[in-house]
Each structure stands twice: as structure tokens, then as C-alpha cells.
Design an enzyme around this catalytic site. Structure first.
Site, short mmCIF file in Angstrom:
data_model
loop_
_atom_site.label_atom_id
_atom_site.label_comp_id
_atom_site.label_asym_id
_atom_site.label_seq_id
_atom_site.Cartn_x
_atom_site.Cartn_y
_atom_site.Cartn_z
N ASP A 18 -6.02 30.53 37.85
CA ASP A 18 -4.92 30.52 36.91
C ASP A 18 -3.63 30.38 37.72
O ASP A 18 -3.61 30.64 38.93
CB ASP A 18 -4.92 31.84 36.13
CG ASP A 18 -3.72 32.00 35.24
OD1 ASP A 18 -3.44 31.08 34.44
OD2 ASP A 18 -3.04 33.04 35.35
N ASP A 20 0.25 31.14 36.48
CA ASP A 20 1.25 32.18 36.31
C ASP A 20 0.61 33.56 36.25
O ASP A 20 -0.26 33.81 35.42
CB ASP A 20 2.07 31.92 35.04
CG ASP A 20 3.34 32.72 35.01
OD1 ASP A 20 3.90 33.00 36.09
OD2 ASP A 20 3.80 33.08 33.92
N THR A 115 -4.44 26.15 34.06
CA THR A 115 -3.28 26.83 33.50
C THR A 115 -3.13 26.59 32.01
O THR A 115 -3.53 25.54 31.50
CB THR A 115 -2.00 26.38 34.23
OG1 THR A 115 -0.86 26.97 33.63
CG2 THR A 115 -1.85 24.85 34.18
N SER A 116 -2.51 27.55 31.33
CA SER A 116 -2.20 27.39 29.91
C SER A 116 -0.88 26.67 29.70
O SER A 116 -0.52 26.35 28.56
CB SER A 116 -2.14 28.76 29.23
OG SER A 116 -3.41 29.39 29.26
N LYS A 146 -7.57 29.10 26.59
CA LYS A 146 -8.16 30.40 26.87
C LYS A 146 -7.87 31.35 25.70
O LYS A 146 -6.77 31.30 25.16
CB LYS A 146 -7.55 30.99 28.15
CG LYS A 146 -7.65 30.08 29.37
CD LYS A 146 -6.77 30.59 30.51
CE LYS A 146 -6.72 29.63 31.68
NZ LYS A 146 -5.80 30.08 32.75
N ASP A 171 -5.36 36.86 35.94
CA ASP A 171 -4.66 38.13 35.75
C ASP A 171 -4.66 38.59 34.30
O ASP A 171 -4.29 39.73 34.02
CB ASP A 171 -3.21 38.00 36.22
CG ASP A 171 -2.41 37.06 35.32
OD1 ASP A 171 -1.48 37.53 34.66
OD2 ASP A 171 -2.74 35.86 35.28
#
Length: 227
Positions: A18, A20, A115-116, A146, A171
Site C-alpha cells: 500500500d 499512504d 494504492t486506493s 479495497k 496499515d
């Protein structure tokens, strides 16, 4: 199972990160931009506070807050705000401990960023902290974010590896759920959430507690996060 120190592997062909909260922290920038965005769209402080921002695609956040007919424009607006915030030198994006050292130990083809965020925004954040990457799966690439496993499964497919031989570093609970649903080993970082909220195979404070050994038969992950 939650291990604070030990060894995993060498069953891994690829490590999926991931961005951030795992590689970088952009919480200051995110809060600044989304607060401005919410005010522009007349969203009350109460409604805005009730929505989870971290680890979710912007389109999903916006869908929780605005009617369908204005969502496209609102999505374009937050994309502009966040990207300009990074590229304009406002600050608020920092490299997290251990990230650069760990990535530098991995050859191309053995890791990807999942990543989102949209690709332009994720690339801007990574450039800001000096991280080069070979492969990325971003919000633009998927139809379900996600905690759906689609982002991680797509990353495994692009790297040409078996999902069962991937490790996910995350995280956020949604990201860890996505990794589990993809059949991958999960490593949680306590950079944004307490241990009690993280369901993972391994839990560490951040990537400074992780090292890797790369061999012909795969990657071994070693963690050392003793109190």
C-alpha cells in the site's frame, strides 16, 4: 497469528505495498484538501467526520457524501486539489521509516505499489519522497477497491506470480481484508491504526522493522519489532 519478530519465507515471489500509511504519510495534505473540498460542496462537519477517508478510493468517499449527479465533478475537483497540493510544494507528504531501504533491497519484478489513490496522485506523492517504482495498481485500474481483493489480484497478475506467493504490507483494515481475500500473507503496520484493529499474520510498527533476503527460490521476510 500475530508475530512481532521472526522469519517468513522463502515462499514469496512478490511483495505488494500500500502507499499512504505504508510507504508515505500524506495525512496532513489529505486533511487539508478534503476539508477544503467538503466546504466547497456544502458538506457539514458532522457528515464529513462520519466518513472514513483513509485507505478508500475517493470515488467511494464521494458516493457516501454527495448525490450521483454531482459526483463526477466532485471527483475531478478533489483530484486537482490533492495533486496541486503535492506538486505545489505545500508539504504534508513524508517518507515513512524503512520504506526506501526495504524497496531498494528488492529487484524490479518482485514488488508493486497497490494504492486506493488515482495514478496521477499516487505518482506525485511517490515522486515527492523520491521513490521510483516499476509497477503500480491504482484506483484507475480497478472496478472494486479495497477491501475487495481485486487490486492485489491484479498486481499479482501483472507481476506474473501466484497470489498465494505474495505478501501484502498494509496499515488499514480494509487493505488487510483485501489481502486476506486474495489469499496472500498480510503484514500490518501500526502507522495509522492500533494493533487491536489490525487482523494480519504479522504486525510491526513500520517498515524499519522489516528486512528481506532475495534468493533464487523466493523472498524471505524477516521482522524484528521487539519492545
Amino acid at each position: 497469528m500475530k508475530l512481532l519478530h521472526g522469519k517468513l519465507g522463502p515462499q514469496f515471489d512478490a511483495l505488494l505495498f500500500d502507499n499512504d500509511g505504508t510507504l508515505v504519510s500524506s495525512m496532513e495534505s489529505v486533511h487539508r484538501c478534503w476539508t477544503r473540498w467538503a466546504r466547497e460542496y456544502g458538506i457539514t462537519d458532522e457528515d464529513f467526520a462520519a466518513v472514513e477517508l483513509h485507505g478508500r478510493p475517493a470515488a467511494e468517499i464521494i458516493a457516501d457524501l454527495l448525490p450521483e449527479d454531482v459526483r463526477a465533478g466532485a471527483l475531478a475537483r478533489i483530484e486537482v486539489l490533492e495533486t496541486e497540493d503535492v506538486t505545489g510544494g505545500a508539504g504534508g507528504v513524508v517518507l515513512l521509516p524503512g520504506a526506501k531501504e526495504l524497496l531498494s533491497a528488492l529487484p524490479a519484478g518482485r514488488w508493486a505499489v497497490v494504492t486506493s489513490a488515482t495514478r496521477p496522485l499516487a505518482e506525485a506523492r511517490l515522486r515527492e519522497v523520491g521513490i521510483d517504482f516499476a509497477e503500480m495498481v491504482a484506483a484507475d485500474d480497478i472496478t472494486r477497491g479495497k477491501p475487495d481483493p481485486e487490486p492485489f489480484l491484479l498486481a499479482a497478475a501483472r507481476l506474473g506470480v501466484d497470489p498465494a506467493r505474495c505478501a501484502v504490507f498494509e496499515d488499514a483494515p480494509a487493505g488487510l481484508a483485501a489481502g486476506r481475500a486474495a489469499g496472500m500473507t498480510t503484514v500490518a503496520l501500526t502507522t495509522t491504526h492500533p494493533v487491536a484493529e489490525l487482523d494480519a499474520d504479522v504486525v510491526v510498527r513500520d517498515l524499519s522493522a522489516v528486512s528481506v533476503l532475495v534468493g533464487a527460490d523466493g523472498v524471505t521476510i524477516e521482522t524484528d519489532d521487539r519492545p
